[in-house]
Design an enzyme around this catalytic site. Sequence first.
Site, PDB file in Angstrom:
ATOM      1  N   ASP A  46      -7.984  -5.574   0.031  1.00 36.75           N
ATOM      2  CA  ASP A  46      -8.438  -6.474  -1.026  1.00 36.75           C
ATOM      3  C   ASP A  46      -8.025  -7.925  -0.803  1.00 36.75           C
ATOM      4  O   ASP A  46      -8.461  -8.809  -1.540  1.00 36.75           O
ATOM      5  CB  ASP A  46      -7.885  -5.997  -2.378  1.00 36.75           C
ATOM      6  CG  ASP A  46      -8.456  -4.650  -2.774  1.00 36.75           C
ATOM      7  OD1 ASP A  46      -9.667  -4.473  -2.576  1.00 36.75           O
ATOM      8  OD2 ASP A  46      -7.706  -3.789  -3.259  1.00 36.75           O
ATOM      9  N   HIS A  68       0.846  -1.190   0.000  1.00 39.24           N
ATOM     10  CA  HIS A  68       0.000   0.000   0.000  1.00 39.24           C
ATOM     11  C   HIS A  68       0.882   1.240   0.000  1.00 39.24           C
ATOM     12  O   HIS A  68       1.920   1.250   0.641  1.00 39.24           O
ATOM     13  CB  HIS A  68      -0.917   0.018   1.236  1.00 39.24           C
ATOM     14  CG  HIS A  68      -2.090   0.916   1.066  1.00 39.24           C
ATOM     15  ND1 HIS A  68      -2.042   2.258   1.331  1.00 39.24           N
ATOM     16  CD2 HIS A  68      -3.339   0.661   0.601  1.00 39.24           C
ATOM     17  CE1 HIS A  68      -3.221   2.797   1.059  1.00 39.24           C
ATOM     18  NE2 HIS A  68      -4.021   1.854   0.609  1.00 39.24           N
TER      19      HIS A  68
HETATM   20  N1  CMC Z   1       4.182  -7.681  -4.665  1.00 38.22           N
HETATM   21  C1  CMC Z   1       5.535  -7.634  -4.826  1.00 38.22           C
HETATM   22  N2  CMC Z   1       6.268  -6.510  -4.679  1.00 38.22           N
HETATM   23  C2  CMC Z   1       5.621  -5.395  -4.336  1.00 38.22           C
HETATM   24  C3  CMC Z   1       4.239  -5.359  -4.125  1.00 38.22           C
HETATM   25  C4  CMC Z   1       3.512  -6.567  -4.313  1.00 38.22           C
HETATM   26  N3  CMC Z   1       2.181  -6.584  -4.148  1.00 38.22           N
HETATM   27  N4  CMC Z   1       3.858  -4.108  -3.805  1.00 38.22           N
HETATM   28  C5  CMC Z   1       4.987  -3.377  -3.791  1.00 38.22           C
HETATM   29  N5  CMC Z   1       6.042  -4.142  -4.101  1.00 38.22           N
HETATM   30  C6  CMC Z   1       7.444  -3.710  -4.139  1.00 38.22           C
HETATM   31  C7  CMC Z   1       7.734  -2.849  -5.349  1.00 38.22           C
HETATM   32  O1  CMC Z   1       8.141  -3.628  -6.458  1.00 38.22           O
HETATM   33  C8  CMC Z   1       8.829  -1.960  -4.827  1.00 38.22           C
HETATM   34  O2  CMC Z   1      10.016  -2.710  -4.792  1.00 38.22           O
HETATM   35  P1  CMC Z   1      11.461  -1.983  -5.033  1.00 38.22           P
HETATM   36  O3  CMC Z   1      11.620  -1.031  -3.885  1.00 38.22           O
HETATM   37  O4  CMC Z   1      12.429  -3.096  -5.040  1.00 38.22           O
HETATM   38  O5  CMC Z   1      11.337  -1.276  -6.349  1.00 38.22           O
HETATM   39  C9  CMC Z   1       8.426  -1.707  -3.377  1.00 38.22           C
HETATM   40  O6  CMC Z   1       7.662  -2.867  -2.997  1.00 38.22           O
HETATM   41  C10 CMC Z   1       7.609  -0.444  -3.146  1.00 38.22           C
HETATM   42  O7  CMC Z   1       6.431  -0.541  -3.941  1.00 38.22           O
HETATM   43  P2  CMC Z   1       5.895   0.594  -4.896  1.00 38.22           P
HETATM   44  O8  CMC Z   1       5.423  -0.029  -6.171  1.00 38.22           O
HETATM   45  O9  CMC Z   1       6.858   1.725  -4.973  1.00 38.22           O
HETATM   46  O10 CMC Z   1       4.644   1.070  -4.043  1.00 38.22           O
HETATM   47  P3  CMC Z   1       3.501   2.017  -4.515  1.00 38.22           P
HETATM   48  O11 CMC Z   1       3.139   2.815  -3.334  1.00 38.22           O
HETATM   49  O12 CMC Z   1       3.857   2.758  -5.749  1.00 38.22           O
HETATM   50  O13 CMC Z   1       2.311   1.007  -4.927  1.00 38.22           O
HETATM   51  C11 CMC Z   1       0.557  -0.547  -4.674  1.00 38.22           C
HETATM   52  C12 CMC Z   1       1.343   0.608  -4.040  1.00 38.22           C
HETATM   53  C13 CMC Z   1      -0.667  -0.836  -3.811  1.00 38.22           C
HETATM   54  C14 CMC Z   1       0.064  -0.095  -6.079  1.00 38.22           C
HETATM   55  C15 CMC Z   1       1.464  -1.780  -4.792  1.00 38.22           C
HETATM   56  O14 CMC Z   1       1.850  -2.210  -3.505  1.00 38.22           O
HETATM   57  C16 CMC Z   1       0.794  -2.918  -5.549  1.00 38.22           C
HETATM   58  O15 CMC Z   1       0.837  -2.941  -6.785  1.00 38.22           O
HETATM   59  N6  CMC Z   1       0.124  -3.886  -4.843  1.00 38.22           N
HETATM   60  C17 CMC Z   1      -0.621  -4.927  -5.487  1.00 38.22           C
HETATM   61  C18 CMC Z   1      -1.969  -4.406  -5.968  1.00 38.22           C
HETATM   62  C19 CMC Z   1      -2.929  -4.186  -4.824  1.00 38.22           C
HETATM   63  O16 CMC Z   1      -3.090  -5.015  -3.943  1.00 38.22           O
HETATM   64  N7  CMC Z   1      -3.650  -3.044  -4.865  1.00 38.22           N
HETATM   65  C20 CMC Z   1      -4.658  -2.699  -3.870  1.00 38.22           C
HETATM   66  C21 CMC Z   1      -4.222  -1.559  -2.996  1.00 38.22           C
HETATM   67  S1  CMC Z   1      -5.239  -1.363  -1.523  1.00 38.22           S
HETATM   68  C22 CMC Z   1      -6.824  -0.969  -2.030  1.00 38.22           C
HETATM   69  C23 CMC Z   1      -6.919   0.167  -2.954  1.00 38.22           C
HETATM   70  O17 CMC Z   1      -6.340   1.219  -2.761  1.00 38.22           O
HETATM   71  O18 CMC Z   1      -7.635   0.023  -3.932  1.00 38.22           O
END
Ligand code: CMC
Length: 415
Positions: A356, A299
Amino acid sequence: MSTAKIILDGKEIELPVVTGSEGERAIDISRLRELTGYVTLDPGYGNTGSCQSAVTFIDGDQGILRYRGYPIEDLAEKSTFLEVAHLLIYGELPDAKKKAAFEQEVTMHTLLHEDMKKFFEGYPSTAHPMAILGAMFASMSTFYPKKKDQDLDIIRILAKAPTIAAFSHKKSIGQPFIYPRNDLSYASNFLHMMFAVPAQKYEVSPAVHDALNLLLILHADHEQNCSTSTVRMVGSSNANIFASMAAGVSALWGPLHGGANQEVIEMLEGIQAAGGDARKAIAQAKDKNSGFKLMGFGHRVYKNFDPRARILKKAADRVLAELGVNDPLLEIAKHLEEAALSDPYFVERKLYPNVDFYSGIIYRAMGIPTEMFTVMFALGRMPGWIAQWKELRDDPKTRINRPRQIYTGAKERRL
Ligand code: CMC
C-alpha cells in the site's frame, strides 16, 4: 510421517506434523481437544494455519510471493490480469484458446442488471465506494439466486465488479454512468467506464492501462490474510459466493488492511501540509501514545521487503514519468521510506514498506480519486478471493469454520 510429542498433565501424546510443498511445517492439532481436553490459544492467528491451500505461497522472511508457483515478478512483467485470474481460479495459465474463451465470457457479463442501477440512486453522493461495492455484491445474490450456477457466478463477479466500481465513482461526481464496451480489454474497459464522458472522445492511455494491469496483478492474491480468511469463513457455512465476496469487501476496507492505501496518501498529504518533514512522522509513529502508525509500513508475514512494494516503487517512477506527472508526494514517500529504513525502531521490528505504500501514488497519477483506492485493491483481489472460496468449496473435507475460545467471563450466577 514425522510427529510432534506433547506432554500435558503428565500424559504424552503424538500429533502428526504436516509439511507443505515448500517445506513449511505445522503440527496438526485437530485432535488435540479430543485427546487431551486442551485447545490452542492464538489471538490474531499469528501462529495458526487455518487451511491447506495450493493457491499462493509467501515466504515472508525472504520476501517471496508466488501464485500457483509462478513468481510475482514474472507474472507482473509478462501477464495480463485475466490470465492471472485464470491461473489463480483454475490452477493454470490459459493457452491461447482458453484465454480467448475466458476473456469473451467475462466480457459478455460486464453489464449490470438495469434494476441494480436503481440502487445507486439511493446512496448519498458522499457514500464511500467500498460501502457501495459490498452492498452491490450482496445484492447480486438476489438477481442470481441459483446455487448450481457456481461457475457462471464466478464469471459474473469478475465481470461486474469493475462496472459496479466505476458506477460508484460516476455517482459520486454526479456524472452519467458509462456502460461497458465489449471491444475493450478488462483494464481498458474499466478505465473507459471510469473516465469517459458522453459525447466526448476518450482514449485509454497505454501507460495508464499498463499501470492498472500491473496493480491488479500485484493485488490478485495473498494467501490467508484478513479478507481472504473472511471469505473462507463465510463460504464455509455454505453461504453463496456473492455474500462471501461482500464479506471480503468489508474486511478489506479497514485501514490496517486494504484501507491502508487511502490512509497512506492522506498521511503523505498531511506531511506535505506540515512542511514535508518526514522525520516528524517517524518520531510520531514511534511514540506509542500518539495513536499514529506509519501507514503502508509493516506486515504480519513479511519481515523483509514486500516484493510487491519493490515492484511498485520502480513502477511509480516509470508511470509518473510516462504520464508527465510530477507528484511531490512521491519524493516525500521516498524520504519517509529512507528515514524509516535507517531508524532502529523500524529496523529492529523489521518494518518495511508494504504493497500500500507506493500504490496510491500511482493511482493518483492515473487520475483515480483517493476514496476509490481500496476499491481498486478489491478489484485486484477478486480472483484471489474467488480462487480461495472455490478451493474451500470444492474440497469434500471442508467443515464449517468454527474456532474455540477460552471463556474469561463471570462464573455461573443466579438472579
Ligand atoms: N508504524 C509504527 N509501528 C508499527 C507499524 C507501523 N506501521 N507496524 C507495526 N509497528 C510496530 C508495532 O507497534 C509493534 O511494536 P511493539 O513490538 O513495540 O509492540 C511491532 O511493530 C509489531 O507490530 P504488530 O502490530 O504486532 O504487527 P501485526 O502483525 O499485528 O500488524 C500490520 C501488521 C500490517 C497491521 C501493522 O504493521 C500496521 O498496522 N501497519 C500499518 C497499516 C498498513 O500499512 N496495513 C497494510 C498491510 S499490507 C496490505 C494488506 O494486507 O492489506
